[in-house]
Write an enzyme that holds these catalytic residues in place. Sequence first.
Site: not given
Length: 311
Positions: A54, A200, A278-279
Amino acid sequence: MPDLFPLSKEATRRSAKAGDLTLNFHEAGVSTSSTTGGPGVGGGLPLVMLHGGGPGASAWSNFGPALPHFAASFRTLLVDQPGFGGSDKPPVVGNFYRHSADHVVRLLDELGIDRVHLLGNSLGGGTAMRLALTYPDRVGRLVLMGPGGLSLNLFHADPTEGVQRLMDFGADPTRDKLRAFISSMVVNQALVTDELVEERFADATAPGAQEAMRSMGMSFWNPETAEDGMLWREAHRLRKHTLLTWGREDRVNPLDGAMVALKLIPKASLHVFPNCGHWAQIEAATEFAEVTTAYLARHVERLDKLDDRKI
């Protein structure tokens, strides 16, 4: 076991040549065989952890908080894949999974490491799978977390929600679109903090990051390289003991994507984390660390090497 490294981002940071590239990685822990004289946990093999793909992803952002747990049992290396974090960011040659796997093996060569366990998240799961298929003698056991390439969505539409939000950010990299992407990673929205978005975003818009992301993405869309990334077609060839892990509410690689891999990989097991996206390494951190460490610890080098050759 002695605490050889303060487990901070900068204290554990290393870099080394990987063929024509330099890869950044974080290292902590020592092989238990070197301190006890015995074979060590998991056959004494080091553990390499490969992050997802990502915006702003890196080895530390994915696995930094988990490093103390794994370093207590394994010499642990968190590797920035080519194009991410502090690693070089050249154009991808061929499909990204093969491109990255080849360079990870060259990094291991440079470090004098013969054989490792691999733990890969999403994009890193695809890299781990390709590495195990291409260089089987370099791999002990695999842990694949909602892996790219191996996940074949039987019921969900493609692109999935998470992948669509990733593409939305790539087309127009704003903080709001990054927040939307991160929100699709987890069930617990309290984890989507302003601090995380800013961190991020800075990494995702650093020099060379956007170009590297586009090059990686195109390797999965270009007809000349995309098929090499369809790892589910080769799943039956994988002879390694493989733990598939999935968040039940994964909106990037949904849970139905695990079924083909579970059926085709001869020595595959599946662990599903409830109320988790997802994490898993972040949202189900304690259970994830316990389950994966126990699975890797069951590796007995001599027996698993013989078992790898069974059809």
